[in-house]
Design an enzyme around this catalytic site. Structure first.
Site, short mmCIF file in Angstrom:
data_model
loop_
_atom_site.label_atom_id
_atom_site.label_comp_id
_atom_site.label_asym_id
_atom_site.label_seq_id
_atom_site.Cartn_x
_atom_site.Cartn_y
_atom_site.Cartn_z
N HIS A 292 0.82 -1.23 0.00
CA HIS A 292 0.00 0.00 0.00
C HIS A 292 0.84 1.26 0.00
O HIS A 292 0.35 2.33 0.36
CB HIS A 292 -0.96 -0.03 1.21
CG HIS A 292 -1.99 -1.12 1.11
ND1 HIS A 292 -2.77 -1.50 2.17
CD2 HIS A 292 -2.33 -1.93 0.09
CE1 HIS A 292 -3.58 -2.48 1.79
NE2 HIS A 292 -3.33 -2.77 0.54
N GLU B 172 -7.82 -10.98 18.12
CA GLU B 172 -9.25 -11.13 17.79
C GLU B 172 -9.47 -12.17 16.70
O GLU B 172 -8.56 -12.43 15.89
CB GLU B 172 -9.80 -9.79 17.25
CG GLU B 172 -9.48 -8.56 18.08
CD GLU B 172 -10.37 -8.49 19.32
OE1 GLU B 172 -9.93 -7.92 20.33
OE2 GLU B 172 -11.49 -9.04 19.26
N1 APR Z 1 -1.05 -7.72 17.63
C1 APR Z 1 -1.64 -8.35 16.59
N2 APR Z 1 -2.80 -7.93 16.02
C2 APR Z 1 -3.38 -6.85 16.57
C3 APR Z 1 -2.83 -6.14 17.66
C4 APR Z 1 -1.61 -6.62 18.20
N3 APR Z 1 -1.02 -6.03 19.25
N4 APR Z 1 -3.67 -5.10 17.97
C5 APR Z 1 -4.69 -5.16 17.07
N5 APR Z 1 -4.53 -6.20 16.25
C6 APR Z 1 -5.37 -6.63 15.14
C7 APR Z 1 -6.84 -6.26 15.25
O1 APR Z 1 -7.54 -7.26 15.98
C8 APR Z 1 -7.26 -6.24 13.77
O2 APR Z 1 -7.72 -7.51 13.37
O3 APR Z 1 -4.92 -5.96 13.98
C9 APR Z 1 -5.97 -5.91 13.02
C10 APR Z 1 -5.97 -4.54 12.38
O4 APR Z 1 -6.97 -4.54 11.39
P1 APR Z 1 -7.25 -3.19 10.56
O5 APR Z 1 -7.34 -2.05 11.52
O6 APR Z 1 -8.39 -3.49 9.67
O7 APR Z 1 -5.92 -2.97 9.72
P2 APR Z 1 -5.47 -3.73 8.41
O8 APR Z 1 -5.96 -5.13 8.39
O9 APR Z 1 -4.00 -3.54 8.28
O10 APR Z 1 -6.20 -2.88 7.27
C11 APR Z 1 -5.89 -3.22 5.92
O11 APR Z 1 -7.15 -1.28 5.21
O12 APR Z 1 -7.68 0.92 5.67
C12 APR Z 1 -6.93 0.09 4.82
O13 APR Z 1 -4.96 0.60 3.66
C13 APR Z 1 -5.46 0.38 4.95
O14 APR Z 1 -3.61 -1.19 4.94
C14 APR Z 1 -4.88 -0.91 5.51
C15 APR Z 1 -5.91 -1.96 5.11
#
Ligand code: APR
Length: 244
Positions: free
Chosen positions: A119, A214
């Site tokens: 990204h 989660e």
């Molecule tokens: N360790 C592991 N996982 C974690 C932690 C942690 N300490 N804290 C939170 N999480 C998990 C959450 O439970 C969630 O499932 O990380 C995940 C984050 O998910 P999102 O916020 O949806 O982020 P991501 O999956 O990277 O989003 C993908 O969406 O908005 C776009 O471009 C953006 O790259 C991003 C893409």
């Protein structure tokens, strides 16, 4: 201590080819907000107003304000034990590919050498007219930075509705296909095509392990889910890998 199955321990000890996909969750313990979930960025800001090219052209000042906020936030955080663990993993496996959805550059700052950034990278910017690159240092400090060609300068990240860098995704897909072990860390696994990588790996016979506190869209498909923070789980996985 996390529970590591004999199957995963055996994979960590015997695999040659490993592919890792990370999402915002791996940077959460560095203090970087994730996107979804109760405290996520998308619970406070609207992606449709901030993270697509139409929104940018309609209100470049607002979008630049949002990216300057995120750039400033990232200047004040550091890689966490999860990033460091992946640097150590990279040294152990003959064929190790780290793919990230994150634009925060924390894998590179931790010392990972080859990172496929699906990204883009928030430290990079480019002119929408002539594609000239601008790093933050040579970015005009005006509300909406312009290029000397007169074009609008935009952040070097992939916005919703935009294609991923083709070669980068092809490399990531190839690594997923040939992997014997696929680690999916800190992602809600809802944004495609990045989220297709663990599914492709699974179809090709890789052992797919999810690390996330989660349950996610991937949990039902993964061979194993470690419901733990990445900064807690990953150093324990690294401890299992034989020190050669
Ligand atoms: N360790 C592991 N996982 C974690 C932690 C942690 N300490 N804290 C939170 N999480 C998990 C959450 O439970 C969630 O499932 O990380 C995940 C984050 O998910 P999102 O916020 O949806 O982020 P991501 O999956 O990277 O989003 C993908 O969406 O908005 C776009 O471009 C953006 O790259 C991003 C893409």
């Amino acid at each position: 201590m996390i529970q590591i199955t004999a199957k995963l321990a055996s994979k960590l000890k015997s695999c040659n080819s490993v592919c890792v996909l990370t999402g915002a969750g791996i940077s959460a313990e560095s203090g970087v907000p994730t996107f979804r979930g109760p405290e996520g960025l998308w619970s406070k800001f609207k992606p449709e107003e901030l993270a697509n090219v139409q929104a940018f052209l309609a209100n470049p000042a607002l979008v630049w304000e949002w990216y300057r906020y995120r750039k400033t936030l990232l200047k004040n955080v550091s890689p966490n034990p999860a990033h460091i663990a992946l640097v150590k993993m990279e040294k152990h496996f003959k064929d190790f590919t780290l793919v990230t959805q994150n634009v925060d550059n924390l894998h590179a700052r931790a010392g990972s050498h080859k990172v496929l950034c699906l990204h883009g990278n928030i430290d990079k910017n480019y002119c929408m007219t002539c594609a000239k690159d601008f790093n933050d240092a040579n970015l005009a400090q005006t509300t909406v930075p312009k290029c000397d060609c007169g074009g609008l300068v935009r952040p070097g990240v992939v916005w919703f509705g935009e294609s991923l860098p083709t070669q980068t995704f092809e490399e990531a897909e190839s690594a997923a296909r040939r992997s014997q072990l696929f680690l999916c860390i800190g992602t809600s696994a809802v944004v495609y095509p990045a989220a297709s990588l663990p599914l492709i790996a699974k179809e090709c016979g890789s052992y797919v392990v999810e690390i996330n506190p989660e349950v996610t869209e991937l949990s039902a498909i993964a061979d194993e889910s470690i419901f733990e923070k990445a900064g807690v789980a990953l150093p324990q996985l690294v401890d299992i890998i034989p020190k050669n």
